[in-house]
Write a protein that holds these residues in place. Structure first.
Motif, mmCIF file in Angstrom:
data_model
loop_
_atom_site.group_PDB
_atom_site.id
_atom_site.type_symbol
_atom_site.label_atom_id
_atom_site.label_comp_id
_atom_site.label_asym_id
_atom_site.label_seq_id
_atom_site.Cartn_x
_atom_site.Cartn_y
_atom_site.Cartn_z
ATOM 1 N N ILE A 139 -0.539 12.939 0.248
ATOM 2 C CA ILE A 139 0.445 12.119 -0.468
ATOM 3 C C ILE A 139 0.286 10.645 -0.091
ATOM 4 C CG2 ILE A 139 2.917 11.647 -0.754
ATOM 5 C CD1 ILE A 139 3.367 14.672 -0.184
ATOM 6 N N GLY A 140 0.091 10.385 1.211
ATOM 7 C CA GLY A 140 -0.098 9.007 1.665
ATOM 8 C C GLY A 140 -1.319 8.366 1.035
ATOM 9 N N ALA A 141 -2.407 9.119 0.958
ATOM 10 C CA ALA A 141 -3.627 8.588 0.343
ATOM 11 C C ALA A 141 -3.410 8.287 -1.132
ATOM 12 C CB ALA A 141 -4.780 9.577 0.526
ATOM 13 N N LYS A 142 -2.644 9.140 -1.807
ATOM 14 C CA LYS A 142 -2.370 8.915 -3.233
ATOM 15 C C LYS A 142 -1.496 7.685 -3.444
ATOM 16 C CE LYS A 142 -2.967 13.645 -4.928
ATOM 17 N NZ LYS A 142 -2.305 14.830 -5.540
ATOM 18 N N ILE A 143 -0.530 7.482 -2.550
ATOM 19 C CA ILE A 143 0.326 6.298 -2.644
ATOM 20 C C ILE A 143 -0.499 5.016 -2.527
ATOM 21 C CG2 ILE A 143 2.114 4.980 -1.416
ATOM 22 C CD1 ILE A 143 3.428 7.664 -0.720
ATOM 23 N N GLY B 129 -6.002 0.635 -4.187
ATOM 24 C CA GLY B 129 -5.888 -0.645 -3.481
ATOM 25 C C GLY B 129 -7.179 -1.068 -2.819
ATOM 26 N N GLU B 130 -8.337 -0.656 -3.368
ATOM 27 C CA GLU B 130 -9.624 -0.913 -2.715
ATOM 28 C C GLU B 130 -9.923 -2.405 -2.525
ATOM 29 O OE1 GLU B 130 -9.118 1.436 -4.890
ATOM 30 O OE2 GLU B 130 -9.575 3.212 -3.673
ATOM 31 N N LEU C 168 -4.677 -2.131 2.449
ATOM 32 C CA LEU C 168 -4.359 -0.889 1.746
ATOM 33 C C LEU C 168 -5.539 0.079 1.782
ATOM 34 C CD1 LEU C 168 -2.355 -2.152 -1.370
ATOM 35 C CD2 LEU C 168 -1.511 -1.379 0.847
ATOM 36 N N LYS C 169 -6.748 -0.468 1.689
ATOM 37 C CA LYS C 169 -7.942 0.388 1.743
ATOM 38 C C LYS C 169 -8.046 1.071 3.104
ATOM 39 C CE LYS C 169 -12.979 0.180 1.155
ATOM 40 N NZ LYS C 169 -14.134 -0.710 0.886
ATOM 41 N N ALA C 170 -7.853 0.297 4.178
ATOM 42 C CA ALA C 170 -7.891 0.871 5.527
ATOM 43 C C ALA C 170 -6.711 1.809 5.744
ATOM 44 C CB ALA C 170 -7.881 -0.243 6.564
ATOM 45 N N GLY C 171 -5.553 1.449 5.183
ATOM 46 C CA GLY C 171 -4.374 2.296 5.305
ATOM 47 C C GLY C 171 -4.572 3.659 4.678
ATOM 48 N N LYS C 172 -5.266 3.684 3.553
ATOM 49 C CA LYS C 172 -5.555 4.958 2.882
ATOM 50 C C LYS C 172 -6.413 5.848 3.778
ATOM 51 C CE LYS C 172 -7.862 6.911 -1.186
ATOM 52 N NZ LYS C 172 -8.603 6.613 -2.431
#
Length: 368
Positions: A247-251, A255-256, A261-265
């Motif tokens: 779910i976190g990755a989908k949120i 954001g690449e 956001l990319k690192a957060g994913k």
């Protein structure tokens, strides 16, 4: 930019008659300022006084300081080296030496009045043009410096804004679990510290600081009955809990172009993977797990062990360290874990700094 209209000529000769003839040659031109010097020393004094000379008419044979010595000084001085120098002398043999020292042109004595006027004007025009180019270059360099400064400030503000957004997103899950307190701040700064110990570049240390607050953002999609359950989860409930990584990755998907956001994913998706491949959601193993995920996994688990949760009290430090050691090479990257445990005092200071009992620590603070 204001155009210079007056032509400033400096004539250097020890013979007053020669200076008179030169001054007379330019007398009919009201746009000329004619300066006189009887040797090189006087000429340099005039230049040092701040006079913006456009061309120098220079004799070579003079007392005190001759033309050759004067040329050497002029062409070695950053302020005067661009002033055109026309050598006027009766000795044609000295032509090569004067030119080798930086003279721009050579006119033999006796000189032709019209020729010297035309050559002087041509060199003045060249001097004005070169001055203009240098001024433009200076202005452009200053503008580039100012724009660079503005860009650096904008980038700094952008990074701080990204971090603030990451904190706010991270807290959307935290606010649903009242006992996690300053957990995301400790994970954020602890992850940066471990990245520093590991030797990641400063840019990546900063990136993991900003991105790690997003590690549990996917918990917003987990039902309260599971997220806040005070007892141990059933296998079925645990399978649902595991979905917070997906779910976190989908949120954070899409954001690449935003580094945080990319690192957060990556972190949200991989911080529950295990070194031995028995983690979730994909069972990645060893270095298949991104370094960001491996770093956050250690810091996140340690903070969870030494902090109270709805389903458990805080473990004593010795017990928490023992559990972490048991996970070396199975749950955790062994090299990273050694770095963590060998520098445990640094992480305990972070724990103390962002204590759940001191909520005033909360907020944007990117210090390590």
């Amino acid at each position: 930019m204001e155009k210079k209209n007056k032509m400033v000529i400096l004539a250097v000769d020890d013979e007053p008659l020669n200076l008179d003839l030169l001054e007379l040659a330019f007398a009919e031109n009201t746009g000329v300022e004619f300066l006189r010097a009887k040797n090189g020393k006087e000429a340099l004094e005039i230049l040092d006084s701040g006079k913006d000379v456009d061309v120098i008419l220079l004799d070579l044979s003079m007392p005190v300081m001759n033309g050759f010595e004067t040329l050497k000084v002029l062409k070695s001085n950053e302020k005067f080296r661009y002033i055109p120098v026309i050598v006027i002398t009766a000795n044609a043999e000295e032509k090569k030496k004067a030119l080798s020292l930086g003279a721009n042109d050579f006119i033999p004595k006796p000189f032709d009045i019209e020729e010297i006027k035309l050559r002087t004007k041509n060199y003045v025009d060249i001097k004005h043009y070169n001055d203009f180019l240098r001024n433009v270059t200076t202005i452009l360099e200053e503008q580039v410096k100012e724009r660079t400064k503005q860009l650096q400030e904008a980038l700094k503000l952008s990074k701080e804004l990204e971090y603030e957004i990451a904190l706010k997103l991270g807290k959307t899950a935290e606010f649903r679990d009242i006992e996690t307190g300053m957990h995301i701040m400790r994970v954020s700064h602890g992850s940066k510290k471990l990245a520093e110990l590991y030797g990641l570049p400063k840019e990546e240390q900063e990136l993991i600081l900003y991105a790690s607050p997003l590690h549990d953002v996917g918990k917003v999609g987990i039902p309260d009955s599971i997220l806040l359950k005070p007892e141990r989860l059933t296998p079925e409930e645990f399978e649902i809990m595991k979905q917070h990584t997906i779910i976190g990755a989908k949120i954070l998907d899409g954001g690449e172009k935003y580094p945080v956001l990319k690192a957060g994913k990556i972190i949200a998706l991989q911080h529950h993977e295990r070194w031995d491949g028995k983690g979730y959601p994909y069972g990645l193993k060893g270095e298949e797990i991104h370094i960001y995920g491996r770093i956050v996994a250690i810091v996140d688990v340690f903070d969870a062990l030494i902090s109270p949760r709805v389903y458990k009290p805080a473990f004593p430090l010795e017990k928490a360290i023992e559990i972490m050691r048991e996970g070396k090479g199975t749950q955790f990257d062994p090299e990273l874990l050694d770095l963590f445990l060998n520098n445990i005092e640094s992480f305990l200071k972070i724990k103390e700094r962002f204590s759940d009992k001191d909520e005033k620590n909360e907020g944007l603070d990117s210090r390590g």
